[in-house]
Design a protein around this motif. Structure first.
Motif, short mmCIF file in Angstrom:
data_model
loop_
_atom_site.label_atom_id
_atom_site.label_comp_id
_atom_site.label_asym_id
_atom_site.label_seq_id
_atom_site.Cartn_x
_atom_site.Cartn_y
_atom_site.Cartn_z
N UNK A 136 0.83 -1.20 0.00
CA UNK A 136 0.00 0.00 0.00
C UNK A 136 0.87 1.26 0.00
N UNK A 137 0.24 2.40 -0.09
CA UNK A 137 0.91 3.69 0.12
C UNK A 137 0.48 4.24 1.47
N UNK A 138 1.25 5.20 1.96
CA UNK A 138 0.89 5.92 3.19
C UNK A 138 0.60 7.38 2.87
N UNK A 139 -0.39 7.94 3.56
CA UNK A 139 -0.66 9.37 3.54
C UNK A 139 0.04 9.95 4.76
N UNK A 140 1.01 10.84 4.52
CA UNK A 140 1.92 11.27 5.58
C UNK A 140 1.98 12.79 5.66
N UNK A 141 1.96 13.32 6.88
CA UNK A 141 2.14 14.76 7.10
C UNK A 141 3.39 15.01 7.94
N UNK A 142 3.75 16.28 8.03
CA UNK A 142 4.80 16.67 8.96
C UNK A 142 4.26 16.49 10.38
N UNK A 143 5.12 16.09 11.30
CA UNK A 143 4.67 15.87 12.68
C UNK A 143 4.13 17.14 13.32
N UNK A 144 4.49 18.29 12.79
CA UNK A 144 3.98 19.55 13.33
C UNK A 144 2.59 19.92 12.85
N UNK A 145 2.06 19.18 11.90
CA UNK A 145 0.71 19.44 11.41
C UNK A 145 -0.29 19.10 12.51
N UNK A 146 -1.28 19.98 12.77
CA UNK A 146 -2.24 19.71 13.86
C UNK A 146 -3.14 18.50 13.60
N UNK A 147 -3.28 18.08 12.35
CA UNK A 147 -4.16 16.95 12.02
C UNK A 147 -3.51 15.65 12.46
N UNK A 197 11.29 11.93 -7.68
CA UNK A 197 11.56 10.75 -6.87
C UNK A 197 11.03 10.86 -5.46
N UNK A 198 10.98 9.72 -4.80
CA UNK A 198 10.38 9.65 -3.47
C UNK A 198 11.22 10.36 -2.41
N UNK A 199 12.53 10.29 -2.53
CA UNK A 199 13.39 10.97 -1.55
C UNK A 199 13.13 12.47 -1.54
N UNK A 200 12.93 13.02 -2.73
CA UNK A 200 12.66 14.46 -2.83
C UNK A 200 11.32 14.82 -2.20
N UNK A 201 10.33 13.96 -2.34
CA UNK A 201 9.02 14.24 -1.74
C UNK A 201 9.10 14.15 -0.21
N UNK A 203 11.83 14.89 1.55
CA UNK A 203 12.50 16.14 1.93
C UNK A 203 11.51 17.29 1.96
N UNK A 204 10.57 17.29 1.01
CA UNK A 204 9.57 18.36 0.92
C UNK A 204 8.65 18.37 2.13
N UNK A 205 8.18 17.19 2.55
CA UNK A 205 7.26 17.15 3.69
C UNK A 205 8.00 17.43 5.00
N UNK A 206 9.25 17.03 5.08
CA UNK A 206 10.05 17.36 6.27
C UNK A 206 10.23 18.87 6.38
N UNK A 207 10.26 19.55 5.24
CA UNK A 207 10.40 21.01 5.23
C UNK A 207 9.09 21.76 5.16
N UNK A 208 7.95 21.04 5.31
CA UNK A 208 6.63 21.66 5.28
C UNK A 208 6.34 22.39 3.96
N UNK A 209 6.89 21.89 2.86
CA UNK A 209 6.62 22.50 1.55
C UNK A 209 5.22 22.18 1.05
N UNK A 210 4.68 21.05 1.49
CA UNK A 210 3.34 20.62 1.09
C UNK A 210 2.58 20.17 2.34
N UNK A 211 1.26 20.00 2.20
CA UNK A 211 0.43 19.61 3.35
C UNK A 211 0.57 18.12 3.67
N UNK A 212 0.71 17.30 2.64
CA UNK A 212 0.93 15.86 2.87
C UNK A 212 1.58 15.25 1.65
N UNK A 213 2.10 14.06 1.82
CA UNK A 213 2.66 13.31 0.70
C UNK A 213 2.05 11.91 0.68
N UNK A 214 2.03 11.32 -0.50
CA UNK A 214 1.65 9.92 -0.65
C UNK A 214 2.94 9.18 -1.00
#
Length: 335
Positions: A136-147, A197-201, A203-214
């Motif tokens: 499966x895939x995971x829907x993942x947010x930054x740990x700082x996201x209130x959701x 690529x997945x590594x770049x996505x 990095x993006x979520x770790x930096x809060x560039x997007x709301x979530x990643x799949x």
């Protein structure tokens, strides 16, 4: 009619039949001989992704056992680019003799839905050998996201009249179409942000560039366990073994939602049945090796399915239909 006439006719019949019989034998013998000697040179497994990635790892792990079983080298050849279609096209046009195979992923069906002018037919240009893994895939947010749940993420965006941006490993990937399906089913306003690529996505979520990643589970699990990222949902029909407390998308209000990516082996259409039978038997034998299964589970974060050719064919056809419908309904631009 006397005995001499009958004898002459019998002799003539035998003379006329001899070339036909010889022709039939000449057609049958090479096929039988090929089946008996196959393989008598190295077998190539081609895939459409970068060396060192999940597809590459699956091909190399399986290839090691196939080499032992077949008694020949099994070479892995990455041909990355264009969502795996370069690799698929090269295998579709290869000689159908069992020496060039395709390690296909769930992206094979997605490419069939997204690209209008492929140099091959997603289904008819190939002979399925076996499905190998599923995850499966995971829907993942930054740990700082209130959701802390998927509904909270979706409702929070709606209450603030905010568009959610989701990142993936790129356009045309399983992650991309899973995100688009989530947007369609939830009715939320979402924008896809593709990364290289997945590594770049990640990095993006770790930096809060997007709301979530799949993402694939193996790409995010170390950051989730370190407390830097939070998994809100898994796209499978059941919970992922690596994070059993994380609910599925379906459990969180979107009934029937289920997406799993996969890997499997394909041969070019027209490969002789004795050769595909030999390959299928070798693959099934390899997938009974507990050590090999453990390595595949570790690499993919999923399950080893060991599906037969008919089952694999149905999987490809079902995914192609599902993604083609989504591309049409979500008005995703086709290439």
């Amino acid at each position: 009619m006397n005995k001499k006439t009958l004898t002459r006719r019998a002799a003539l019949g035998a003379t006329l039949a001899a070339p036909l019989l010889a022709g039939a034998l000449s057609l049958a013998l090479p096929r039988a001989a090929h089946a008996q000697t196959y393989p008598d040179k190295p077998v190539r497994i081609v895939h459409g992704f970068a060396a060192g990635g999940n597809a590459d790892a699956v091909a190399r792990i399986l290839g090691t056992d196939l080499a032992r079983i077949l008694g020949q080298q099994v070479l892995v050849e990455p041909k990355p680019g264009a969502g795996g279609t370069i690799a698929a096209g090269s295998v579709a046009s290869a000689k159908p003799d069992g020496y060039t195979l395709l390690l296909a992923t769930g992206g094979h069906a997605i490419a069939g839905a997204l690209y209008d002018k492929l140099p091959y037919d997603t289904v008819r240009s190939f002979q399925p050998l076996a499905s190998l893994t599923s995850f499966p895939f995971l829907v993942v947010t930054n740990a700082g996201n209130p959701a802390t749940t998927l509904p909270e993420l979706l409702q929070g965006a709606k209450s603030r009249n905010k568009q959610l941006n989701f990142g993936t490993a790129g356009i045309g990937t399983g992650q991309h179409l899973t995100g688009e399906l989530l947007a369609q089913r939830s009715g939320g306003a979402m924008m896809h942000v593709p990364y290289r690529g997945e590594s770049a996505s990640i990095t993006a979520i770790l930096g809060n560039e997007v709301d979530f990643v799949v993402v694939a589970p193996t790409a995010a699990i170390s950051h989730i366990k370190a407390g830097k990222l939070r998994a809100l949902a898994t796209s499978g029909g059941s919970r992922w073994n690596g994070l059993p407390d994380v609910k599925t998308v379906a459990e969180q209000g979107l009934a029937g939602f289920e997406v799993r990516s996969w890997t499997g082996l394909l041969a070019p259409a027209g490969t002789p049945k004795p050769v595909t039978d030999r390959l299928q038997a070798a693959i099934q034998q390899a997938l009974k090796d507990e050590a090999l299964v453990a390595r595949l589970v570790e690499v993919t974060g999923g399950d080893v399915v060991a599906g037969g050719p008919q089952e694999f064919q149905r999987l490809i056809e079902t995914d192609l239909k599902r993604w083609s419908q989504l591309v049409k309904e979500a008005k995703i631009q086709k290439d």
